[in-house]
Design an enzyme around this catalytic site. Sequence first.
Site, PDB file in Angstrom:
ATOM      1  CB  SER A  22      12.207 -11.054  -5.417  1.00 14.70           C
ATOM      2  OG  SER A  22      13.352 -10.707  -6.146  1.00 14.70           O
ATOM      3  N   GLY A  23      14.613 -12.965  -4.752  1.00 19.14           N
ATOM      4  CA  GLY A  23      15.794 -13.447  -4.042  1.00 19.14           C
ATOM      5  C   GLY A  23      16.729 -12.400  -3.491  1.00 19.14           C
ATOM      6  CB  VAL A  71      -2.297  -8.791  -0.560  1.00 16.49           C
ATOM      7  CG1 VAL A  71      -1.623 -10.148  -0.426  1.00 16.49           C
ATOM      8  CG2 VAL A  71      -1.591  -7.961  -1.625  1.00 16.49           C
ATOM      9  CB  CYS A 105      -0.900   0.007   1.240  1.00 15.97           C
ATOM     10  SG  CYS A 105      -1.934  -1.471   1.387  1.00 15.97           S
ATOM     11  CG  ASN A 129       3.495  -0.107   2.539  1.00  9.75           C
ATOM     12  OD1 ASN A 129       3.063  -1.043   1.888  1.00  9.75           O
ATOM     13  ND2 ASN A 129       4.658   0.476   2.272  1.00  9.75           N
ATOM     14  N   GLY A 130       2.390  -3.009   4.411  1.00  9.01           N
ATOM     15  CA  GLY A 130       3.254  -4.142   4.710  1.00  9.01           C
ATOM     16  C   GLY A 130       2.546  -5.468   4.695  1.00  9.01           C
TER      17      GLY A 130
END
Length: 613
Positions: A377-378, A53, A2, A77-78
């Site tokens: 993602s890495g 989400v 967000c 946001n998180g």
Amino acid sequence: MCGIVGWIDDKNKVQNKAPLLERMADTIRHRGPDDYQTWLDGPAAFGHQRLIVVDPNGGKQPMVREAHDEQYVLCYNGELYNTDEVRDTLKAKGWTFRSHSDTEVVLVSFMEWGRECVERLNGIFAFSIWEKKRKRLFLARDRLGVKPLFVRHQPDGLMFASEMKAILAHPDVEARVGAEGIQEILTLGPSRTPGHGIFETLQELRPGHRAFWEKGKLSIERYWNVKSAEHTDTWDETVARVRELFIDASERQLVSDVTLGTFLSGGVDSSAITAVAAEKYKNEQKGALQTFSIDYKDQDKFFKKSAFQPDRDEAYIKKVSSQHQTRHYVMEATPEDLISRLKQAVTLRDLPGMADVDSSLLWFCEQIKKHVTVALSGECADEIFGGYPWFYRKEDQERKGFPWIRSLDERMNLVKTDVSQSVNMEAYMLKRYQDTIDETPVLAGEDEKAVKHRQMSYLNMKWFMQTLLERKDRMSMGASLEVRVPFSDHRLVEYAWNIPWSMKFHGDQEKGLLREALRGVLPDEVLFRKKNPYPKTFHPAYTKAVCTWMNEIVADANAPLFDLFDRNKVRKLNDSEGQAIGAPWFGQLMTGPQLIAHLCQINYWLKTYRVRL
């Protein structure tokens, strides 16, 4: 994820704040295009742009709850990865919940534990909580800085936002950059000092920090940092523990009410995350995991091997995707795809960035967003487990200052004489470097080699990792895609911090320990391949386009770039297509056309943001 924005002062009436708040929030709509809500009362005004989400109805924000004769208002946001555990603990203390969202868990955690709530959260976050009667604001940011938070503290109040552009949209805020900000751009860019907002009066709340604003005073404190202690586990115990922590972190981050996928580059880090995610999907009968990789038009024709990029990723990607039966998508970017997003990448960062290393990621995230809303993602593995060449190359370790800034002499040479005489670029860089060295938590009694390794790890965690996390956040959120990074799990970071370099560099290979921990998870061909950085284009059409852009800037008598840089020297650099400078401007990739594009981005930033130097 967000976008959050807040503004507190007593001089403006509520009815006057609403349109200004909307104007500020609209600048970060890309972070949360699914919903926009506000909360305004007395001196406070909060706006929330939501990317849905988890729990579409129960997670609406700003979220308000009452207890202890107080009203609490949350802008968050998180994403939490221990939501259920924290909720169960709070339920045992008598709290009830109206939703299954992590948002409500964050709010109730503060209501129960106050400032200590952040120490109980496992996740990525930046949030504010307003206590209405007390007129006190709490701000917090996650331990590793995956999610951003910027602040402007003025005598009559405070502003905060997920991105600087939201604060700059307020009419009282001027895009002024002082001597330090200029030094940051010229000497350290595209990295920046932790906590530095570049623009005067703006600052970043650093990772692992929290703050209270009350009665005009802003107090900031650190709540987390790595702690040095003797590593007593055996080799086998260490390998097992790293494996356990990594798998747990990856599995936790698969929680989502929307479609999820993974980045898959064919390297160890993204391949390992993909393997864990695909296995969990298989066990839970969720179908094939969606995976994504980027390539460039005619890359097979123009690719050039180097010490930094020894080979292409294609064969390794196919190996992992085939083994785990993922539904894989290869996104092929054209030079025009990259060029057309170079300017947008600047406005997403609010600063000059990493040229097509940014714009290609933005384009890539836009393509991924057509399939999923969340991706893993890495990032962070190289900083935590020692994947970069400067962890082990003697010439890098002996370089003065930051090992990823090889170009200090070239930087100083390109700058105008009067600018270089007014600012001491080398002294500024070394001061920022030494500040971080002095802050490194060392362990009494360790030998010099161990101390040097801790210092290198700390530099990477506080600087290089932050630059890449900022890039990933801004470009992914620019495409309204939520990206999670399992290697940033603080439990894994805390454990790895005390593992000696002799273990991390097992087998004389970068990330040797991590590779051993992943035996059986990945095929050996992938597990023991030499590290490859994020792929860049070698297409001559890209080079031609950025050089054409720079020719236009050089021909512009009013181009602001030349308030800082020497026009003739930039012209000669452009004539050589950037090859006159052999060392990367930053990291491992910013050479040749990437450097030309970065300078073009600086000009665009100065002009578009109407920066006053």
